[in-house]
Design an enzyme around this catalytic site. Sequence first.
Site, PDB file in Angstrom:
ATOM      1  N   TYR A 113      -3.644  -1.168   9.662  1.00  0.00           N
ATOM      2  CA  TYR A 113      -3.660  -1.361   8.094  1.00  0.00           C
ATOM      3  C   TYR A 113      -2.185  -0.987   7.641  1.00  0.00           C
ATOM      4  CZ  TYR A 113      -4.158  -1.418   3.081  1.00  0.00           C
ATOM      5  OH  TYR A 113      -4.304  -1.535   1.805  1.00  0.00           O
TER       6      TYR A 113
ATOM      7  N   SER B 253       0.939  -1.247  -0.018  1.00  0.00           N
ATOM      8  CA  SER B 253      -0.123   0.013   0.004  1.00  0.00           C
ATOM      9  C   SER B 253       0.927   1.345   0.159  1.00  0.00           C
ATOM     10  CB  SER B 253      -0.962   0.058   1.284  1.00  0.00           C
ATOM     11  OG  SER B 253      -1.622   1.173   1.250  1.00  0.00           O
TER      12      SER B 253
END
Length: 254
Positions: free
Chosen positions: A159, A146
């Site tokens: 996350y 990410s």
Amino acid sequence: MRTLTGRTALVTGASRGIGRAIAERLAADGALVAVHYGRDEAAAKDVVATIEAAGGRAFAVRAELGVPGDVDTLVDGLRAGWAEFGADGLDVLVHNAGIGSTGPIEAETEAGYDRVFAVNTRAPFFLTQRVLPLLRDGGRIVTVTSGATRIAFPESIAYAMSKGALDTLTPALAKHLGPRGITVNNIAPGIVDTDVNASWLRGNPQARAQAASRAALGRVGRPDDIADAVAFLASDDARWVTGTTLDATGGSEL
């Protein structure tokens, strides 16, 4: 170009969004694709049907990640699928499956934190460990991480941390597997128009404009933007690329 003809691929979390686009692209490039899904069997079968309608080969594999026995279930399903096609090894492993966290540090719970790491970090680690004997020399491992590991997103801190662990895993694994000619790389998406982001992104012009403004290219990402980059890393064209992260955020926050 069918650059992956004769090869096999496993894409986790491939029933929708980025994972679906990756599975369809690798199949279009000639690979036999194992379409992994956690719960939505109908969606996974739709991916398989779409691939087959385009002349490709694929099969669905069910395994809920982040629970005891997840890797065993997935690998057993993978072997069963291979048997139907006469395949016996893996060439491309794409770690795409992942879940988000519940919010900023004040809102995170121990259970939520543990779940995010179980799915996003633990599962790909032990799946890789398990399939290494099945992964052919010269193979490819690509992990979808990410842009949140580079850009601060305090609203998704757990996350981002779980994906950051994968950023650490990749160069170490690349060094470890280099003697076998196996490359290991990450791809880091930014904001992508998928079902995961639908609740705040779609039908909200202001939110979409805000998201697009983060990228140097001035738009929100599409699943095929990521899939095409993964296809490069899975191909022979990327034979000299390993241990690194390919930023696929459209130049976000430059």
